[in-house]
Design a protein around this motif. Structure first.
Motif, mmCIF file in Angstrom:
data_model
loop_
_atom_site.group_PDB
_atom_site.id
_atom_site.type_symbol
_atom_site.label_atom_id
_atom_site.label_comp_id
_atom_site.label_asym_id
_atom_site.label_seq_id
_atom_site.Cartn_x
_atom_site.Cartn_y
_atom_site.Cartn_z
ATOM 1 N N UNK A 150 10.281 6.641 -4.911
ATOM 2 C CA UNK A 150 11.354 5.789 -4.406
ATOM 3 C C UNK A 150 11.406 5.793 -2.881
ATOM 4 N N UNK A 151 11.192 6.950 -2.275
ATOM 5 C CA UNK A 151 11.267 7.034 -0.819
ATOM 6 C C UNK A 151 10.247 6.112 -0.163
ATOM 7 N N UNK A 152 9.024 6.115 -0.668
ATOM 8 C CA UNK A 152 8.001 5.230 -0.123
ATOM 9 C C UNK A 152 8.381 3.769 -0.350
ATOM 10 N N UNK A 153 8.861 3.450 -1.548
ATOM 11 C CA UNK A 153 9.230 2.067 -1.852
ATOM 12 C C UNK A 153 10.350 1.567 -0.946
ATOM 13 N N UNK A 154 11.270 2.439 -0.550
ATOM 14 C CA UNK A 154 12.376 2.025 0.309
ATOM 15 C C UNK A 154 11.885 1.409 1.616
ATOM 16 N N UNK A 155 10.810 1.946 2.157
ATOM 17 C CA UNK A 155 10.312 1.485 3.456
ATOM 18 C C UNK A 155 9.880 0.027 3.393
ATOM 19 N N UNK A 156 9.414 -0.422 2.236
ATOM 20 C CA UNK A 156 8.790 -1.744 2.121
ATOM 21 C C UNK A 156 9.716 -2.879 2.526
ATOM 22 N N UNK A 157 11.017 -2.719 2.327
ATOM 23 C CA UNK A 157 11.937 -3.799 2.658
ATOM 24 C C UNK A 157 11.961 -4.153 4.130
ATOM 25 N N UNK A 158 11.612 -3.205 4.978
ATOM 26 C CA UNK A 158 11.645 -3.458 6.416
ATOM 27 C C UNK A 158 10.550 -4.415 6.859
ATOM 28 N N UNK A 159 9.438 -4.447 6.121
ATOM 29 C CA UNK A 159 8.271 -5.239 6.545
ATOM 30 C C UNK A 159 7.974 -6.362 5.564
ATOM 31 N N UNK A 160 8.989 -6.837 4.883
ATOM 32 C CA UNK A 160 8.820 -7.929 3.927
ATOM 33 C C UNK A 160 8.213 -9.153 4.592
ATOM 34 N N UNK A 161 7.433 -9.904 3.820
ATOM 35 C CA UNK A 161 6.908 -11.221 4.191
ATOM 36 C C UNK A 161 5.622 -11.216 5.003
ATOM 37 N N UNK A 162 5.151 -10.048 5.518
ATOM 38 C CA UNK A 162 4.144 -10.188 6.570
ATOM 39 C C UNK A 162 3.005 -9.184 6.590
ATOM 40 N N UNK A 163 2.895 -8.258 5.641
ATOM 41 C CA UNK A 163 1.777 -7.321 5.709
ATOM 42 C C UNK A 163 0.897 -7.418 4.469
ATOM 43 N N UNK A 164 -0.366 -7.125 4.663
ATOM 44 C CA UNK A 164 -1.341 -7.199 3.579
ATOM 45 C C UNK A 164 -1.048 -6.124 2.533
ATOM 46 N N UNK A 165 -1.239 -6.500 1.283
ATOM 47 C CA UNK A 165 -0.928 -5.589 0.193
ATOM 48 C C UNK A 165 -1.836 -4.360 0.216
ATOM 49 N N UNK A 166 -3.121 -4.562 0.488
ATOM 50 C CA UNK A 166 -4.034 -3.435 0.560
ATOM 51 C C UNK A 166 -3.665 -2.471 1.674
ATOM 52 N N UNK A 167 -3.246 -3.002 2.808
ATOM 53 C CA UNK A 167 -2.815 -2.151 3.916
ATOM 54 C C UNK A 167 -1.558 -1.380 3.560
ATOM 55 N N UNK A 168 -0.666 -2.026 2.807
ATOM 56 C CA UNK A 168 0.544 -1.332 2.357
ATOM 57 C C UNK A 168 0.195 -0.156 1.446
ATOM 58 N N UNK A 169 -0.737 -0.351 0.524
ATOM 59 C CA UNK A 169 -1.111 0.731 -0.382
ATOM 60 C C UNK A 169 -1.734 1.898 0.385
ATOM 61 N N UNK A 170 -2.568 1.581 1.375
ATOM 62 C CA UNK A 170 -3.149 2.641 2.198
ATOM 63 C C UNK A 170 -2.059 3.368 2.973
ATOM 64 N N UNK A 171 -1.156 2.618 3.571
ATOM 65 C CA UNK A 171 -0.043 3.242 4.298
ATOM 66 C C UNK A 171 0.772 4.134 3.385
#
Length: 438
Positions: free
Chosen positions: A104-125
């Motif tokens: 959940x903690x990792x998922x929370x961060x995702x809302x800050x960067x909605x609309x604009x980052x590559x999915x593969x880069x998100x998984x690596x991050x």
């Protein structure tokens, strides 16, 4: 023992439900062309962190400290070795429960960067951030010394003695600080703040908030690890503070904007849940009401700071989770009371002086600073190697089509009963919707 294990496993399942709850909460807040990507970022976090946790994350968090209270031994329970015996169900249950916190903690961060980052880069991050930020910080906060076995834990829980019952520092301040660093590195969405970027589905937002509130009872009350009075205190305080925060947020909206909105109600719920998380077993009813009301008011005011300061936190992760986490963590230093929990501490208003407040502040600042700096380094490395941002054209067209070859809403369909053209399924979605501005 069996009853406690049953409660722990039930709580773990409740916390898992918070992940799709968060996905719907965030998914409803973005534009229609981004809804699937927002859902996928939460589910992607579940997959990545779920695997890392059972391989070495649990051990790095709760293994014997390697020195200085900074990190557990990641090889001690590699692959959960030693926890799978018939007599260790409580250990596997605890591992499962804590896994949900990491996800959940990792998922929370995702809302800050909605609309604009590559999915593969998100998984690596997500993978790197969980490894070098979440697991160490969770060790600091959640790993307690065990006198019986001689196992040593983290410095915030043991040497400092700051109080965090269910994750105000390790989860919310941690995620909020990471969100701030990430948006500063990645930059603003195309068109922000000139173009209106309103939520496309407010019923999704309300549904998500409701699922989060439901699951949060497992998050907070489950952190007692037993079906006892402490769990009951955490449960009722979670209800109390969240209700007060909802009203506090709506009050600010009414005074400022002349309207009380459904988005405000849902956001107030989350703000209250965030703020009561560290304090839920350490305060009485009056403390819970104060924490909830103050969090609802301050978070409602804080979400507007991004426009004044110029950082594009898409879904207000900083304004809700960082600010709410700080509110709840610091207010323990004012309204904490041993009259509720002898393992807690007395805050300033209960005769305890400033000592507890000082400990809370040190713990909060340490987590905030570490998370912000290390997240910025991770983000910069990914930005200048693999790359984080979508191409401008793909961002304008829609991240769902660009990254997933899907659209959240099929608005046209086939006409006149004709069979679908070849390639009109998932593989043909990108072509079918080429040029769409959905």
């Amino acid at each position: 023992m069996e009853g406690n294990t049953a409660w722990l496993l039930t709580s773990a399942a409740l916390v898992l439900l918070m992940v799709p709850g968060l996905a719907f909460f965030y998914g409803g807040m973005v534009r229609s062309k981004s809804v699937l990507n927002m859902l996928m970022m939460s589910f992607g976090s579940l997959g990545i962190v779920g695997v890392l946790w059972v391989v070495f994350g649990y051990s790095a968090t709760f293994g014997n400290d390697l020195g200085g209270g900074l990190l557990g031994d990641p090889t001690e329970a590699l692959g959960l070795s030693g926890l799978m015996g018939a007599d260790t169900l409580s250990n596997t249950g605890f591992a499962a429960f804590q896994a949900m916190f990491a996800i959940l903690t990792v998922a929370l961060i995702s809302g800050a960067v909605a609309d604009r980052i590559r999915f593969g880069s998100w998984l690596l991050f997500a993978a790197v951030w969980a490894t070098v930020v979440y697991f160490p910080v969770a060790h600091w906060v959640f790993a307690f010394d065990d006198e019986e076995t001689g196992k040593l834990g983290g410095w915030i829980a043991n040497q400092l003695g700051a109080l965090d019952f269910a994750g105000g520092t390790a989860v919310h301040i941690n995620a909020g600080a990471a969100a701030l660093a990430l948006v500063l590195v990645i930059g603003k969405r195309v068109g922000w703040p000139r173009e209106p970027m309103k939520p496309h589905n407010l019923p999704f937002v309300m549904l998500g908030a409701g699922l989060l509130w439901f699951g949060w009872f497992g998050f907070n009350a489950g952190s007692a690890l037993e079906a006892n009075n402490t769990a009951g205190v955490a449960f009722i305080n979670t209800l109390t503070a969240t209700s007060a925060a909802l009203l506090g947020w709506l009050l600010i909206e009414r005074l400022r904007d002349k309207h009380a909105t459904s988005l405000g109600a849902a956001s107030g719920v989350v703000a209250g849940l965030v703020a009561i998380t560290p304090a839920c077993a350490f305060v009485d009813t009056w403390g819970a009401l104060a924490i909830g009301a103050i969090a609802g008011i301050l978070c409602a005011l804080a979400v507007g700071l991004k426009y004044k300061l110029g950082f594009d936190d898409s879904l207000d992760v900083v304004g809700v989770h960082l600010v709410g986490g700080l509110v709840g963590t610091l207010l323990i230093g004012f309204v904490g009371t041993t009259g509720v929990n002898a393992d807690g501490g007395d805050g300033l208003f209960y005769g305890g002086g400033l000592g507890l407040l000082g400990k809370q502040a040190v713990g909060a600042v340490a987590v905030l600073g570490y998370s912000f700096v290390v997240t910025a380094v991770i983000a910069l490395i990914i930005k200048y190697t693999l790359g984080f941002r979508l191409d401008r054209e793909d961002e304008v067209t829609g991240i769902d089509e660009a990254e997933h070859a899907e659209s959240g809403y099929e608005l046209g369909g086939n006409r006149g009963g004709r069979p679908a053209a070849a390639g009109s399924g998932v593989a043909g979605t990108a072509k079918k919707f080429e040029g769409s501005k959905a």
